[in-house]
Write a protein that holds these residues in place. Structure first.
Motif, short mmCIF file in Angstrom:
data_model
loop_
_atom_site.label_atom_id
_atom_site.label_comp_id
_atom_site.label_asym_id
_atom_site.label_seq_id
_atom_site.Cartn_x
_atom_site.Cartn_y
_atom_site.Cartn_z
N ASP A 80 0.83 -1.21 0.00
CA ASP A 80 0.00 0.00 0.00
C ASP A 80 0.86 1.26 0.00
O ASP A 80 0.41 2.35 0.33
CB ASP A 80 -0.93 0.01 1.21
CG ASP A 80 -0.18 -0.09 2.53
OD1 ASP A 80 1.06 -0.31 2.50
OD2 ASP A 80 -0.81 0.07 3.59
N HIS A 81 2.14 1.12 -0.37
CA HIS A 81 3.04 2.27 -0.41
C HIS A 81 2.64 3.23 -1.54
O HIS A 81 2.23 2.81 -2.62
CB HIS A 81 4.49 1.82 -0.63
CG HIS A 81 5.08 1.15 0.57
ND1 HIS A 81 6.43 0.95 0.71
CD2 HIS A 81 4.51 0.65 1.68
CE1 HIS A 81 6.67 0.35 1.86
NE2 HIS A 81 5.51 0.15 2.46
N ARG A 82 2.78 4.51 -1.29
CA ARG A 82 2.54 5.50 -2.34
C ARG A 82 3.85 5.74 -3.10
O ARG A 82 4.95 5.47 -2.60
CB ARG A 82 2.07 6.81 -1.73
CG ARG A 82 3.06 7.43 -0.74
CD ARG A 82 2.60 8.77 -0.24
NE ARG A 82 3.46 9.27 0.81
CZ ARG A 82 3.48 10.54 1.20
NH1 ARG A 82 2.69 11.43 0.62
NH2 ARG A 82 4.28 10.93 2.18
N PHE A 83 3.74 6.26 -4.32
CA PHE A 83 4.90 6.54 -5.16
C PHE A 83 5.04 8.05 -5.34
O PHE A 83 4.04 8.75 -5.53
CB PHE A 83 4.75 5.88 -6.54
CG PHE A 83 4.92 4.39 -6.51
CD1 PHE A 83 6.12 3.81 -6.89
CD2 PHE A 83 3.89 3.55 -6.09
CE1 PHE A 83 6.28 2.43 -6.87
CE2 PHE A 83 4.04 2.18 -6.06
CZ PHE A 83 5.24 1.61 -6.45
N MET A 84 6.28 8.53 -5.29
CA MET A 84 6.54 9.94 -5.57
C MET A 84 7.93 10.08 -6.20
O MET A 84 8.79 9.21 -6.03
CB MET A 84 6.45 10.79 -4.31
CG MET A 84 7.45 10.46 -3.21
SD MET A 84 7.41 11.68 -1.84
CE MET A 84 5.71 11.53 -1.29
N SER A 85 8.10 11.16 -6.96
CA SER A 85 9.38 11.40 -7.61
C SER A 85 10.41 11.87 -6.57
O SER A 85 10.05 12.25 -5.45
CB SER A 85 9.24 12.46 -8.70
OG SER A 85 8.94 13.72 -8.11
N GLU A 86 11.69 11.87 -6.95
CA GLU A 86 12.73 12.34 -6.04
C GLU A 86 12.52 13.81 -5.69
O GLU A 86 12.76 14.24 -4.55
CB GLU A 86 14.11 12.15 -6.68
CG GLU A 86 14.58 10.72 -6.71
CD GLU A 86 16.00 10.56 -7.19
OE1 GLU A 86 16.84 10.05 -6.44
OE2 GLU A 86 16.26 10.95 -8.35
#
Length: 235
Positions: free
Chosen positions: A212-218
């Motif tokens: 259930d981890h969210r994704f984001m850019s650096e």
């Protein structure tokens, strides 16, 4: 001897093509070049940083890490992280090998990311661009080609990859090349990641499990770190 090595490489390459459902493991060792370190310390002006680096270099221990992959995806981490053993003695250089994060490459979605140790349930997506050079060398019996990371901010960074194992994986954040990375040099050659063994496992199970981890850019990641922690404001 050369014919034997060539035959082994050809068989191994065919094996990788034919057995795409198998899982493979690559062992890496993190090494410190004391000669490069001593040269750097001689020209370093910041005495506090100089003392800090010298102190940890004197206590350096080899760090072992592992890359697990198949045709669909790859997962890399310091070995004791993969073994879920968090009670062993801490080693400063484990941070350079990946620390407590796990690094993934989804070969179907063509996306690379790692798990954050600073923001809970967060995967940080990153990209790497390379310039392939003319130099080559042999590692573990495979012909490997040299590539340089474009626009790196931490000094010269080079890797050696083999297209005899045609998967875009490697240790840490080193990936997105037309072959498996067997060696990487960072910080102008101060630290080396070197593959020491490649083996296959017959068990076929998913490399990347659903979370259930969210994704984001650096970029988004750094903004959130600065917003929630004043220690990161200067970065």
């Amino acid at each position: 001897m050369k014919n034997l090595i060539l035959y082994t490489c050809l068989v191994f390459s065919y094996f990788f093509y034919a057995q795409t459902n198998n899982i493979y493991e690559v062992d890496y060792v993190l090494q410190l070049d004391h000669e490069v370190l001593n040269k750097s310390l001689k020209t370093m002006k910041n005495q506090k940083v100089k003392h800090f680096i010298a102190k940890h270099a004197d206590t350096f221990e080899e760090v072992q890490a592992k890359l697990i992959f198949n045709a669909k995806a790859a997962k890399y981490a310091v070995r004791k992280q993969l073994q879920n053993d968090f009670n062993q003695k801490s080693n400063f250089f484990e941070k350079h090998a990946g620390g407590k994060s796990t690094y993934y490459y989804d070969n179907e979605k063509k996306i690379a990311y790692y798990t954050s140790t600073l923001i809970n349930k967060t995967n940080v997506v990153y990209e790497r661009e390379w310039k392939i050079l003319k130099e080559s060398e042999e590692i573990l019996g495979f012909r490997c080609y040299k590539a340089e990371l474009i626009l790196d901010q931490e000094g010269k960074m080079f890797v050696w990859f083999t297209n005899e194992i045609p998967y875009p994986y490697g240790p840490l954040r080193f990936n997105n090349l037309p072959g498996l990375i067997l060696k990487a040099e960072v910080k102008n050659g101060l630290i080396t990641y070197l593959a020491t063994n490649i083996k296959t496992k017959r068990k076929n199970k998913p490399i990347i499990e659903e979370t259930d981890h969210r994704f984001m850019s650096e970029e988004e990641y750094m903004k959130e770190l600065k917003k929630n922690n004043p220690l990161f404001e200067g970065f």
